[in-house]
Scaffold this motif. Structure first.
Motif, PDB file in Angstrom:
ATOM      1  N   VAL A  29      -4.769   3.098  17.094  1.00 34.26           N
ATOM      2  CA  VAL A  29      -4.211   2.433  15.989  1.00 34.26           C
ATOM      3  C   VAL A  29      -4.297   0.996  16.100  1.00 34.26           C
ATOM      4  CG1 VAL A  29      -2.700   2.148  14.174  1.00 34.26           C
ATOM      5  CG2 VAL A  29      -3.307   4.236  14.655  1.00 34.26           C
ATOM      6  N   CYS A  30      -3.501   0.619  17.118  1.00 34.89           N
ATOM      7  CA  CYS A  30      -3.429  -0.727  17.595  1.00 34.89           C
ATOM      8  C   CYS A  30      -4.444  -1.486  17.892  1.00 34.89           C
ATOM      9  CB  CYS A  30      -2.098  -0.927  18.664  1.00 34.89           C
ATOM     10  SG  CYS A  30      -0.538  -0.375  18.123  1.00 34.89           S
ATOM     11  N   GLU A  31      -5.424  -0.684  18.529  1.00 32.31           N
ATOM     12  CA  GLU A  31      -7.022  -1.196  18.883  1.00 32.31           C
ATOM     13  C   GLU A  31      -7.694  -1.789  17.702  1.00 32.31           C
ATOM     14  OE1 GLU A  31      -9.222   1.399  21.450  1.00 32.31           O
ATOM     15  OE2 GLU A  31      -7.657   1.456  22.955  1.00 32.31           O
ATOM     16  N   ILE A  32      -7.419  -0.771  17.029  1.00 35.80           N
ATOM     17  CA  ILE A  32      -8.352  -1.066  15.399  1.00 35.80           C
ATOM     18  C   ILE A  32      -7.671  -2.438  14.798  1.00 35.80           C
ATOM     19  CG2 ILE A  32      -8.871  -0.054  13.506  1.00 35.80           C
ATOM     20  CD1 ILE A  32      -8.942   2.719  14.641  1.00 35.80           C
ATOM     21  N   ASN A  34       1.308   4.403   6.204  1.00 30.08           N
ATOM     22  CA  ASN A  34       0.325   4.762   5.316  1.00 30.08           C
ATOM     23  C   ASN A  34      -0.955   4.909   5.781  1.00 30.08           C
ATOM     24  OD1 ASN A  34       1.868   3.547   2.581  1.00 30.08           O
ATOM     25  ND2 ASN A  34       0.414   5.078   2.531  1.00 30.08           N
ATOM     26  N   HIS A  35      -1.419   4.326   7.145  1.00 29.93           N
ATOM     27  CA  HIS A  35      -2.623   4.179   7.696  1.00 29.93           C
ATOM     28  C   HIS A  35      -3.208   5.577   8.091  1.00 29.93           C
ATOM     29  CE1 HIS A  35       0.501   4.542  10.514  1.00 29.93           C
ATOM     30  NE2 HIS A  35      -0.420   5.066  11.419  1.00 29.93           N
ATOM     31  N   SER A  36      -2.502   6.556   8.071  1.00 28.59           N
ATOM     32  CA  SER A  36      -2.718   7.954   7.751  1.00 28.59           C
ATOM     33  C   SER A  36      -1.786   8.661   7.332  1.00 28.59           C
ATOM     34  CB  SER A  36      -3.109   8.218   9.388  1.00 28.59           C
ATOM     35  OG  SER A  36      -1.905   8.318  10.037  1.00 28.59           O
ATOM     36  N   THR A  37      -1.858   9.548   6.494  1.00 26.11           N
ATOM     37  CA  THR A  37      -1.061  10.418   5.982  1.00 26.11           C
ATOM     38  C   THR A  37      -1.221  11.861   6.035  1.00 26.11           C
ATOM     39  OG1 THR A  37      -2.196  10.328   3.936  1.00 26.11           O
ATOM     40  CG2 THR A  37      -0.555   8.798   4.124  1.00 26.11           C
ATOM     41  N   TYR A  38      -0.001  12.473   6.038  1.00 26.55           N
ATOM     42  CA  TYR A  38      -0.018  14.006   6.427  1.00 26.55           C
ATOM     43  C   TYR A  38      -0.016  14.794   5.164  1.00 26.55           C
ATOM     44  CZ  TYR A  38       4.611  12.621   7.304  1.00 26.55           C
ATOM     45  OH  TYR A  38       5.984  12.032   7.128  1.00 26.55           O
ATOM     46  N   ASP A  39      -0.367  14.218   3.862  1.00 26.97           N
ATOM     47  CA  ASP A  39      -0.408  15.030   2.650  1.00 26.97           C
ATOM     48  C   ASP A  39      -1.854  15.427   2.284  1.00 26.97           C
ATOM     49  OD1 ASP A  39      -1.883  12.590   1.722  1.00 26.97           O
ATOM     50  OD2 ASP A  39       0.176  11.910   0.888  1.00 26.97           O
ATOM     51  N   ILE A  88       0.929  -1.191  -0.120  1.00 27.37           N
ATOM     52  CA  ILE A  88       0.015  -0.066  -0.021  1.00 27.37           C
ATOM     53  C   ILE A  88       0.857   1.292  -0.102  1.00 27.37           C
ATOM     54  CG2 ILE A  88      -1.901   1.402   1.281  1.00 27.37           C
ATOM     55  CD1 ILE A  88      -2.299  -1.334   2.671  1.00 27.37           C
ATOM     56  N   GLY A  89       0.403   2.187  -0.859  1.00 23.40           N
ATOM     57  CA  GLY A  89       1.405   3.349  -0.795  1.00 23.40           C
ATOM     58  C   GLY A  89       2.971   3.426  -1.009  1.00 23.40           C
ATOM     59  N   SER A 145       4.553   1.838  11.632  1.00 13.72           N
ATOM     60  CA  SER A 145       3.993   3.226  12.038  1.00 13.72           C
ATOM     61  C   SER A 145       4.740   4.336  11.483  1.00 13.72           C
ATOM     62  CB  SER A 145       4.070   3.281  13.633  1.00 13.72           C
ATOM     63  OG  SER A 145       5.254   3.593  14.074  1.00 13.72           O
ATOM     64  N   HIS A 146       4.237   5.451  11.644  1.00 14.66           N
ATOM     65  CA  HIS A 146       4.949   6.652  11.645  1.00 14.66           C
ATOM     66  C   HIS A 146       6.071   7.042  12.559  1.00 14.66           C
ATOM     67  CE1 HIS A 146       2.313   8.070   8.197  1.00 14.66           C
ATOM     68  NE2 HIS A 146       1.055   7.763   8.862  1.00 14.66           N
ATOM     69  N   PRO A 147       7.016   7.953  12.464  1.00 14.18           N
ATOM     70  CA  PRO A 147       8.086   8.252  13.343  1.00 14.18           C
ATOM     71  C   PRO A 147       7.145   8.342  14.600  1.00 14.18           C
ATOM     72  CG  PRO A 147       8.228   9.560  11.503  1.00 14.18           C
ATOM     73  CD  PRO A 147       6.887   8.916  11.202  1.00 14.18           C
ATOM     74  N   PRO A 148       7.584   8.419  15.975  1.00 14.37           N
ATOM     75  CA  PRO A 148       6.787   8.818  16.990  1.00 14.37           C
ATOM     76  C   PRO A 148       6.505  10.172  17.224  1.00 14.37           C
ATOM     77  CG  PRO A 148       9.031   7.722  17.470  1.00 14.37           C
ATOM     78  CD  PRO A 148       8.948   7.641  16.198  1.00 14.37           C
TER      79      PRO A 148
END
Ligand SMILES: C[S@@+](CC[C@H](N)C(=O)[O-])C[C@H]1O[C@@H](n2cnc3c(N)ncnc32)[C@H](O)[C@@H]1O
Length: 265
Positions: free
Chosen positions: A229-232, A183-188, A116-117, A216-219
């Motif tokens: 995110v982990c719960e989902i 990729n689960h969320s993106t800041y673009d 993905i992405g 993940s993204h960086p912390p």
């Protein structure tokens, strides 16, 4: 708009490395500075090799076209987000170190894989010899053009690159392994799915007992949101491994890595 460096790749230029270094010295943006130094380092490697110089010219042109025509954050800050040593490209992310530290070759061995992405596709290109087949996609068509050209240059025949969004990907096609890296969320501002919809689509894209490989993204970007995110993920998958990996560039290190098996829902 970032500078167009394509002209320096038409033929070897003595001036070019000084231009990249000079521009790197004067930018205040840390990532752009690293990208300019990466460009300088790579230019020194390829300038005397016409075949590689042409490849680097083409990639530079696509990157510049993206900065003028693609209205979204440039993850590579003027150059490449991902590096690939075999093609003499340095990036803000160390592809070989990622593959080694996440033990990706073993995870994709003989498998049908979805990435993905995929950005410029360098992870998929490096994994192609181990996987059975790979489908990799990204919303940014300029990055997909780079991925296709580099894949063909590297002689990989089992990767299909597509320029599309995750939400528009054919829901009927299923895979043994799904790679979800940053990729689960993106800041673009280009993602049209919620995180719940994203992981539901990951679940639906996998065959029975299929494997989700998550980074993940960086912390500093993920913050406390990672627990949600982990719960989902946990609702759709059984998490078999969760660890924080320390390796590579400043953008590689301290990310959370998860392996998760598809649940029968
Ligand atoms: C942070 S980068 C990660 C790239 C790659 N997965 C990696 O880890 O090296 C995010 C990538 O996702 C792409 N992207 C953003 N939204 C997308 C969407 N809805 N569908 C497909 N790709 C998307 C961007 O163009 C960008 O290349």
């Amino acid at each position: 708009m970032k500078k167009n460096y394509t002209k320096y790749y038409k033929s070897a230029s003595i001036l070019a490395p000084f231009v990249f270094m000079f521009d790197g010295l004067f930018t205040k943006n840390k990532r752009e500075k690293i990208s300019l130094y990466n460009r300088q380092k790579d230019y020194n490697l390829v300038s005397q090799d016409l075949k590689f110089l042409k490849l680097h010219e083409s990639v530079t042109k696509y990157l510049h076209d993206a900065t003028t025509n693609w209205d979204a954050y440039d993850y590579g800050e003027g150059y490449l987000y991902q590096g690939i040593k075999s093609l003499k490209f340095s990036g803000l992310r160390d592809t070989e170190a990622r593959i080694e530290n996440m033990k990706l070759k073993k995870l994709v061995k003989g498998k049908k894989v979805l990435e993905i992405g995929c950005n410029s596709g360098f992870l998929s290109i490096e994994l192609a010899d181990d996987a059975k087949e790979i489908v990799a996609f990204d919303l940014n068509p300029y990055l997909i053009s780079i991925a296709k050209e580099c894949s063909s240059f590297a002689g990989k025949r089992n990767i299909t690159f597509k320029d599309c969004s995750f939400s528009s990907l054919d829901p009927a096609e299923t895979y043994d392994v799904v790679l979800s890296f940053a990729n689960h969320s993106t800041y673009d501002g280009k993602t049209d799915q919620s995180i719940v919809e994203y992981f539901t689509k990951c679940h639906n894209s996998l065959k029975k007992d299929g494997l989700l490989v998550f980074e993940s993204h960086p912390p500093e970007h993920e913050g406390k949101g990672l627990e949600k995110v982990c719960e989902i993920i946990e609702k759709n998958f059984e998490i078999t491994k969760r660890e924080i990996l320390h390796y590579g560039t400043f953008l590689d290190t301290a990310r959370t890595f998860i392996l998760a098996k598809k649940r029968d829902l």
